[in-house]
Design a protein around this motif. Structure first.
Motif, short mmCIF file in Angstrom:
data_model
loop_
_atom_site.label_atom_id
_atom_site.label_comp_id
_atom_site.label_asym_id
_atom_site.label_seq_id
_atom_site.Cartn_x
_atom_site.Cartn_y
_atom_site.Cartn_z
N ARG A 1 -19.91 5.86 -14.87
CA ARG A 1 -19.73 6.54 -16.15
C ARG A 1 -19.22 7.97 -15.96
O ARG A 1 -18.49 8.48 -16.83
CB ARG A 1 -21.05 6.57 -16.92
N VAL A 2 -19.58 8.62 -14.86
CA VAL A 2 -19.15 10.01 -14.66
C VAL A 2 -17.91 10.11 -13.78
O VAL A 2 -17.29 11.18 -13.73
CB VAL A 2 -20.29 10.86 -14.03
N SER A 3 -17.53 9.04 -13.11
CA SER A 3 -16.38 9.13 -12.19
C SER A 3 -15.11 8.52 -12.75
O SER A 3 -14.02 8.80 -12.25
CB SER A 3 -16.72 8.47 -10.85
N PHE B 1 -9.06 5.59 -15.41
CA PHE B 1 -8.65 6.84 -14.77
C PHE B 1 -9.86 7.51 -14.11
O PHE B 1 -10.98 7.45 -14.62
CB PHE B 1 -8.04 7.79 -15.79
N ALA B 2 -9.59 8.17 -12.98
CA ALA B 2 -10.64 8.93 -12.29
C ALA B 2 -10.90 10.23 -13.04
O ALA B 2 -9.96 10.88 -13.51
CB ALA B 2 -10.21 9.22 -10.86
N THR B 3 -12.15 10.58 -13.15
CA THR B 3 -12.52 11.87 -13.77
C THR B 3 -13.03 12.86 -12.73
O THR B 3 -13.30 14.01 -13.04
CB THR B 3 -13.60 11.67 -14.84
N LEU C 1 -8.71 2.51 -1.99
CA LEU C 1 -7.90 2.32 -0.79
C LEU C 1 -7.36 3.65 -0.25
O LEU C 1 -6.86 3.71 0.88
CB LEU C 1 -6.72 1.39 -1.09
N GLU C 2 -7.45 4.68 -1.04
CA GLU C 2 -7.01 6.03 -0.66
C GLU C 2 -7.76 7.02 -1.53
O GLU C 2 -8.46 6.62 -2.47
CB GLU C 2 -5.50 6.17 -0.86
N ASP C 3 -7.66 8.29 -1.20
CA ASP C 3 -8.26 9.30 -2.07
C ASP C 3 -7.60 9.25 -3.44
O ASP C 3 -6.36 9.18 -3.55
CB ASP C 3 -8.07 10.70 -1.47
N ILE C 4 -8.41 9.27 -4.50
CA ILE C 4 -7.90 9.23 -5.87
C ILE C 4 -8.32 10.52 -6.57
O ILE C 4 -9.51 10.82 -6.68
CB ILE C 4 -8.45 8.00 -6.63
N LYS C 5 -7.35 11.28 -7.02
CA LYS C 5 -7.62 12.59 -7.61
C LYS C 5 -8.03 12.46 -9.08
O LYS C 5 -7.69 11.48 -9.74
CB LYS C 5 -6.37 13.47 -7.50
N PRO C 6 -8.75 13.46 -9.59
CA PRO C 6 -9.10 13.47 -11.02
C PRO C 6 -7.84 13.36 -11.88
O PRO C 6 -6.83 14.02 -11.60
CB PRO C 6 -9.80 14.82 -11.22
N GLY C 7 -7.89 12.50 -12.89
CA GLY C 7 -6.75 12.32 -13.77
C GLY C 7 -5.79 11.23 -13.31
O GLY C 7 -4.89 10.84 -14.06
N GLU C 8 -5.96 10.74 -12.08
CA GLU C 8 -5.08 9.70 -11.54
C GLU C 8 -5.55 8.33 -12.00
O GLU C 8 -6.75 8.04 -12.04
CB GLU C 8 -5.07 9.77 -10.02
#
Length: 444
Positions: free
Chosen positions: A20-22, A37-39, A364-371
């Motif tokens: 819920r937070v991510s 989307f990542a938060t 599978l890789e680093d996922i940035k906020p908003g991605e």
């Protein structure tokens, strides 16, 4: 802007609060609909969420012919080991009727797949199957891996679907429906009429019917023409006309006033299309889980080498005996996972590492906020094919044109399928070989 998320996190387990937070669900576009989307920063290898399905069901052929039986389909499939007498050995293990957990021990699974009754596996303690916990329905005898699964099934849908002592009666409405489905949808299976049956049964049994109807309505809807294409894909030219027969049998067995629209010709086609495009394939295997556990063992180099050689030979024996390693197979509807859009270069993947229907989505890789968090609706081999071939598979199975970074970067490539590319290379080399494009539907 975040999209409406009616209970979208309510089927997450274990890390539900973290999910819920991510992550959040947002509307992307009219073409793509919603997306996930990542938060916050999600690291490579991190489990983004674990989710149980609203409903899940083992494929009917996969469940029926676990051992040996006759078949009358015009061509043998990879999931059968054919004999000259058209007697087939069905090689899929039995599964829990609720969570699809494989019920065989890893060693039993290996014995059946290799055809060697005396096959022994080292490290038997790594097999997590607990036969002492298995329970069956006292009325129809379907098997569950635990009392918890039997209770969960009973409370959600099994009271409606339990045929009681009529489980072997070919005239029972549910048996007629299942037999009709098997007669029009041969392996390799990509969907199940029983997934639709469990949707209806869930609504029938629910005290809060509106909640479940809202949950099922979360899944994408298609136009009438698109739904026709999906029906054609699932049933083919030969059996497309049987959709009305399936609808009549479905209505006879399960009619429910609260979802009366699902039983009309248009509504049934829509329900069929919903399952066809949103059903996520589920595969479970006690042997596969045992192999993964072996891989994680800390062993001396010599012991590691011996174990790896043993496992390699085991797979060769399975290949020689059956031609293919087979799981318990089925499909399920996952609310949050269904929000993940496709990319030919995904940054996340789905898996079922717990030998049941719990779906894990892992970065599978680093996922940035908003991605945006994207998975692939294609398998590894399909993702390596040409852009035109990938688009062909996605159009046939999911009715959309991919515009991921890989497809955009390859936009200027010739519009030829991978088969044509291979044929051109073979003609140049003067050594033609068979080349085929996998035409299986990947359930997501």
């Amino acid at each position: 802007m975040a999209a409406s998320t009616c209970d979208v996190f309510s089927f997450c387990v274990g890390v539900a609060g973290r999910a819920r937070v991510s992550v959040e669900v947002r509307f992307v576009s009219s073409a793509k609909g919603k997306g996930l989307f990542a938060t916050q920063l999600i690291r490579k290898g991190e489990t983004i969420f674990v989710e149980r399905p609203l409903v899940a069901a083992q494929f009917l052929w996969n469940a029926l012919y676990r051992y040996r039986g006759e078949y009358s389909s015009p061509t043998p499939y990879g999931c059968w080991a054919q004999s000259p007498l058209h007697c087939c050995v069905w090689l899929s293990p039995s599964a829990c009727d609720h969570c699809l957990r494989a019920l065989e021990k890893a060693e039993e699974n290996a014995q059946r797949l290799t055809g060697k009754p005396g096959q022994v596996l080292p490290h038997p303690e790594l097999c997590t199957v607990r036969k002492d916990l298995h329970q069956n329905c006292p009325h129809c005898q379907v098997m569950y891996c635990s009392a918890e699964c039997r209770l969960a099934a009973t409370e959600q849908y099994h009271q409606v679907l339990c045929p009681g002592p009529s489980q072997d009666d070919p005239l029972h409405p549910l048996n007629k429906l299942q037999e009709a489905w098997r007669s029009v949808h041969y392996p390799p299976e990509t969907a199940s009429i029983m997934l639709m049956a469990r949707m209806v049964a869930t609504v029938k049994q629910a005290k809060d019917k509106d909640r479940w109807i809202r949950l099922f309505s979360q899944f994408c809807n298609k136009t009438a023409n698109e739904e026709e294409e999906i029906v054609h894909k699932l049933l083919g030219d030969k059996f497309k006309g049987q959709l009305e027969l399936l609808r009549r049998l479905f209505t006879e067995a399960l009619y429910e006033e609260a979802v009366s629209q699902w039983f009309t010709p248009d509504g049934f086609r829509s329900l069929f299309a919903l399952v066809g495009t949103n059903g996520q394939g589920i595969g479970t295997s006690s042997l596969s889980q045992w192999v993964h556990a072996c891989d994680a063992l800390e062993l001396k180099p010599q012991d590691r080498e011996q174990l790896d050689i043993f496992i390699d030979q085991l797979y060769k024996d399975i290949e020689a005996a059956t031609g293919e390693f087979l799981n318990c197979e089925g499909s399920g509807l996952f609310v949050l996972q269904s929000c993940c859009n496709h990319s030919c270069v995904p940054n996340a993947e789905t898996s079922f590492p717990e030998n049941n229907f719990l779906l894990h989505v892992t970065a599978l890789e680093d996922i940035k906020p908003g991605e945006e968090i994207c998975i692939s609706y294609l398998d590894c081999c399909q993702r390596e094919r040409s852009r035109h071939s990938r688009h062909k598979i996605l159009r046939e199975n999911y009715l959309f044109v991919c515009s991921c970074p890989k497809c955009l970067a390859e936009a200027d490539e010739p519009n030829v399928t991978s088969e044509e590319e291979e044929e051109e290379e073979e003609e140049e080399e003067g050594e033609p070989e068979d080349a085929e494009l996998g035409d299986e539907m990947t359930d997501v």
